[in-house]
Design a protein around this motif. Structure first.
Motif, PDB file in Angstrom:
ATOM      1  N   GLU A  79      50.915  66.948  52.001  1.00  0.00           N
ATOM      2  CA  GLU A  79      51.676  68.145  51.622  1.00  0.00           C
ATOM      3  C   GLU A  79      51.754  68.252  50.103  1.00  0.00           C
ATOM      4  O   GLU A  79      52.702  68.773  49.547  1.00  0.00           O
ATOM      5  N   VAL A 116      52.446  65.987  48.095  1.00  0.00           N
ATOM      6  CA  VAL A 116      53.384  65.016  47.521  1.00  0.00           C
ATOM      7  C   VAL A 116      52.588  64.088  46.611  1.00  0.00           C
ATOM      8  O   VAL A 116      51.522  63.607  46.976  1.00  0.00           O
ATOM      9  N   SER A 148      57.986  61.512  56.807  1.00  0.00           N
ATOM     10  CA  SER A 148      59.017  61.733  55.790  1.00  0.00           C
ATOM     11  C   SER A 148      58.346  61.868  54.421  1.00  0.00           C
ATOM     12  O   SER A 148      57.165  61.537  54.261  1.00  0.00           O
ATOM     13  N   LYS A 149      59.104  62.305  53.420  1.00  0.00           N
ATOM     14  CA  LYS A 149      58.586  62.387  52.051  1.00  0.00           C
ATOM     15  C   LYS A 149      58.156  61.002  51.566  1.00  0.00           C
ATOM     16  O   LYS A 149      57.159  60.874  50.861  1.00  0.00           O
ATOM     17  N   GLU A 150      58.888  59.969  51.972  1.00  0.00           N
ATOM     18  CA  GLU A 150      58.543  58.609  51.588  1.00  0.00           C
ATOM     19  C   GLU A 150      57.192  58.198  52.195  1.00  0.00           C
ATOM     20  O   GLU A 150      56.372  57.562  51.533  1.00  0.00           O
TER      21      GLU A 150
END
Length: 84
Positions: free
Chosen positions: A40, A42, A68-70
């Motif tokens: 995404e 990130v 998750s973002k992590e």
């Protein structure tokens, strides 16, 4: 989550060069996103670049690949070798 391209895709070719991870490629009928490469954006950008350029808004989150973002950041580090 990784992203996905729906069948509303018009094969306009604008999303593929925008992906910093090379996760987007031409499929049999429409473009597709490799969930193993999609972060995404990130680690690269604040927002998914493919979604920003898509003229038909056919790139939603993929419910089959919840992350998750992590987890996305870990994937970014693994793909690029760059520590954030």
């Amino acid at each position: 989550m990784s992203l996905m391209i729906t069948d509303e895709c018009i094969n306009c070719d604008v999303c593929e060069p925008e992906c910093p991870n090379g996760a987007i490629s031409q499929g049999d009928e429409i473009y597709q996103i490799d969930a193993n490469k999609c972060t995404e954006c990130v680690g690269h950008f604040d927002e998914p670049q493919c979604q920003q350029v898509c003229p038909v808004d056919c790139i939603p989150l993929n419910p089959d690949h919840v992350e998750s973002k992590e987890q996305l950041m870990e994937k970014y580090i693994k793909l690029t070798g760059v520590q954030a």
